[in-house]
Design an enzyme around this catalytic site. Sequence first.
Site, PDB file in Angstrom:
ATOM      1  N   ARG A   1      62.765  46.179  12.024  1.00 39.57           N
ATOM      2  CA  ARG A   1      64.054  45.586  13.023  1.00 39.57           C
ATOM      3  C   ARG A   1      62.810  44.785  13.363  1.00 39.57           C
ATOM      4  O   ARG A   1      63.157  43.013  13.879  1.00 39.57           O
ATOM      5  CB  ARG A   1      64.425  46.475  13.732  1.00 39.57           C
TER       6      ARG A   1
ATOM      7  N   HIS B   1      63.217  40.956  14.035  1.00 38.61           N
ATOM      8  CA  HIS B   1      62.900  39.842  15.300  1.00 38.61           C
ATOM      9  C   HIS B   1      61.605  38.615  15.348  1.00 38.61           C
ATOM     10  O   HIS B   1      62.165  37.362  16.140  1.00 38.61           O
ATOM     11  CB  HIS B   1      63.028  40.152  16.049  1.00 38.61           C
ATOM     12  N   ASP B   2      61.189  39.335  14.798  1.00 39.87           N
ATOM     13  CA  ASP B   2      59.644  38.087  14.704  1.00 39.87           C
ATOM     14  C   ASP B   2      60.446  36.194  13.652  1.00 39.87           C
ATOM     15  O   ASP B   2      60.054  36.263  14.424  1.00 39.87           O
ATOM     16  CB  ASP B   2      58.671  38.107  14.354  1.00 39.87           C
TER      17      ASP B   2
ATOM     18  N   GLY C   1      60.852  31.742  14.481  1.00 41.71           N
ATOM     19  CA  GLY C   1      59.612  32.023  12.900  1.00 41.71           C
ATOM     20  C   GLY C   1      59.064  33.803  13.487  1.00 41.71           C
ATOM     21  O   GLY C   1      59.044  34.162  14.237  1.00 41.71           O
TER      22      GLY C   1
ATOM     23  N   GLU D   1      59.251  41.863  29.662  1.00 44.77           N
ATOM     24  CA  GLU D   1      60.973  41.439  29.802  1.00 44.77           C
ATOM     25  C   GLU D   1      61.632  42.766  29.940  1.00 44.77           C
ATOM     26  O   GLU D   1      62.718  42.331  29.232  1.00 44.77           O
ATOM     27  CB  GLU D   1      61.627  40.619  29.041  1.00 44.77           C
TER      28      GLU D   1
ATOM     29  N   ASN E   1      69.694  43.232  26.260  1.00 46.09           N
ATOM     30  CA  ASN E   1      68.277  44.469  25.984  1.00 46.09           C
ATOM     31  C   ASN E   1      68.179  45.249  24.629  1.00 46.09           C
ATOM     32  O   ASN E   1      69.157  45.358  24.246  1.00 46.09           O
ATOM     33  CB  ASN E   1      68.397  46.011  26.702  1.00 46.09           C
TER      34      ASN E   1
ATOM     35  N   HIS F   1      69.710  48.291   7.272  1.00 48.43           N
ATOM     36  CA  HIS F   1      70.312  48.979   7.943  1.00 48.43           C
ATOM     37  C   HIS F   1      70.820  50.293   7.188  1.00 48.43           C
ATOM     38  O   HIS F   1      71.676  51.559   7.688  1.00 48.43           O
ATOM     39  CB  HIS F   1      71.640  48.729   8.800  1.00 48.43           C
TER      40      HIS F   1
ATOM     41  N   ASP G   1      72.729  54.945   8.589  1.00 50.50           N
ATOM     42  CA  ASP G   1      73.614  55.260   7.617  1.00 50.50           C
ATOM     43  C   ASP G   1      73.599  56.479   7.341  1.00 50.50           C
ATOM     44  O   ASP G   1      72.543  57.574   6.847  1.00 50.50           O
ATOM     45  CB  ASP G   1      72.131  54.500   6.114  1.00 50.50           C
TER      46      ASP G   1
END
Length: 357
Positions: free
Chosen positions: A75, A79-80, A85, A101, A107, A208, A254
């Site tokens: 994940r 997200h990165d 990018g 942060e 969150n 997922h 799953d």
Amino acid sequence: MGKVTKSFVALLLISSLLLAPYLSISEATDNSVPIVSGLSWTFYKTSCPKLESIIRTQLKKVFDNDIGQAAGLLRLHFHDCFVQGCDGSVLLDGSASGPGEQQAPPNLSLRAKAFEIINDLRNRVEKACGRVVSCSDIVALAARDSVHLSGGPDYGIPLGRRDGLTFATVNATLQNLPPPFANATTILSMLATKNFDPTDVVALSGGHTIGISHCTSFITRFYPTQDPTMDKTFANNLKVICPTVNSTNTTVMDIRSPNKFDNKYYVDLMNRQGLFTSDQDLYTDSRTRGIVTSFAINETLFFEKFVVSMIKMGQLSVLTGNNGEIRANCSVRNADNKSYLASVVEELPVEEAWSDL
Ligand code: HEM
Ligand SMILES: *[C@@H]1O[C@H](CO)[C@@H](O)[C@H](O)[C@H]1NC(C)=O
Ligand SMILES: *[C@@H]1O[C@H](CO)[C@@H](O)[C@H](O)[C@H]1NC(C)=O
Ligand SMILES: *[C@@H]1O[C@H](CO)[C@@H](O)[C@H](O)[C@H]1NC(C)=O
Ligand SMILES: *[C@@H]1O[C@H](CO)[C@@H](O)[C@H](O)[C@H]1NC(C)=O
Ligand SMILES: *[C@@H]1O[C@H](CO)[C@@H](O)[C@H](O)[C@H]1NC(C)=O
Ligand SMILES: *[C@@H]1O[C@H](CO)[C@@H](O)[C@H](O)[C@H]1NC(C)=O
Ligand SMILES: *[C@@H]1O[C@H](CO)[C@@H](O)[C@H](O)[C@H]1NC(C)=O
Ligand SMILES: CC(=O)N[C@H]1CO[C@H](CO)[C@@H](O)[C@@H]1O
């Protein structure tokens, strides 16, 4: 040789290696995916030949102890890449989704441990090779190994990403990461802006097949009213895990094989046991339903498409060449690292560093 001199040597090495993509096509693992200029299948072949084995060996140990960390690392790469990018900005203290942060509105519940694992891998890689490998490449390799060591396909990924110099803002994060309550229309159009087609969308959502989610990510599907596309028994079981709208519990994504990277996620969807609206709607929507079915009945096909889409995702807006930097600490930009800056000041002038090359 001082630290600065070393880093210039590294820079020069990297610059010369940039020619590699044009020379190493024969070593490409998957020729069906176009490679962004500046990345290469063999980027660290001479500068850090043990890179991939260092990461895989260490992650095997980590996952033997807790296979759940594989999901956290997969994940993290997603997200990165989706937010400005694959530049490692997600790792920075102070980025909207990074650990610094805490007040960021969404969150995003990335696992704190995933950040620690990346920093530990970076330190191991630096010990073996010096500071030549970017944090963003380490994240990409860790995600690949997470997939494979959980039972999924093994595949090569192009390397040579550089680490970004800018933080991911809250806005950029919100605009680029689709919410779990989005329907297929929203997911398809959000991902189309990054050049993903419906097959990519369905394949990537297959991430997922491992990992967990907090109740808050799907609770609106049964409070106040029950989403009719959710299987009733499945819903009743989830209500036990998430007894109130404020429950902080988590559950697996799953239900058939929560820790195994396989195609059971798609079987879940066909049985109306997808956890998020964004998952289940892929089976409801006529544009993606056939793709879900094809992956549910043919795992080889899913693996094949997943690899292609992951290599595509791993090249979103990458920094290459002299852009960005190779961070000395994945959590901190070099410019914000006081001891790194002090070492630069001590060892000036830069011209001298260049002249002894
Ligand atoms: C298509 C849009 C997507 C949406 C809306 C979405 C949404 C989410 C949400 C809400 C969670 C749970 C967060 C929590 O409550 O703790 C989650 C977890 C996860 N997502 Fe996605 N995601 C998407 C795409 C992806 C992609 C492309 C990948 C990777 C290929 C991915 C891999 C994961 C993994 C592995 C987890 C479990 C993390 C863990 O156990 O720590 N997701 N996702
Ligand atoms: C963030 O987005 C909101 C609306 O989506 C906008 O009002 C605000 O000005 C943006 N902030 C920045 C710093 O871009
Ligand atoms: C999908 O969600 C969007 C945004 O909430 C909404 O405007 C649209 O009507 C929805 N489409 C379908 C087919 O439900
Ligand atoms: C968490 O889930 C368990 C069942 O798995 C349930 O007994 C408990 O009440 C839940 N706790 C909260 C705070 O929701
Ligand atoms: C959930 O939290 C909100 C505020 O955070 C509160 O107003 C509400 O009463 C809580 N609901 C339950 C069922 O605990
Ligand atoms: C499953 O997909 C693979 C990869 O595309 C293909 O070669 C194979 O023929 C498919 N198997 C069946 C039973 O359709
Ligand atoms: C990396 O930076 C973080 C945050 O400033 C700091 O806590 C950590 O000790 C640093 N790691 C190393 C190895 O210096
Ligand atoms: C600062 O940079 C040095 C290398 O110059 C590195 O060893 C150290 O871990 C970094 N510390 C932080 C807090 O980033
Ligand atoms: C309130 C809340 O859920 N906070 C979490 C935000 O994400 C971090 C990182 O995973 C967690 O440590 C917090 O508990």
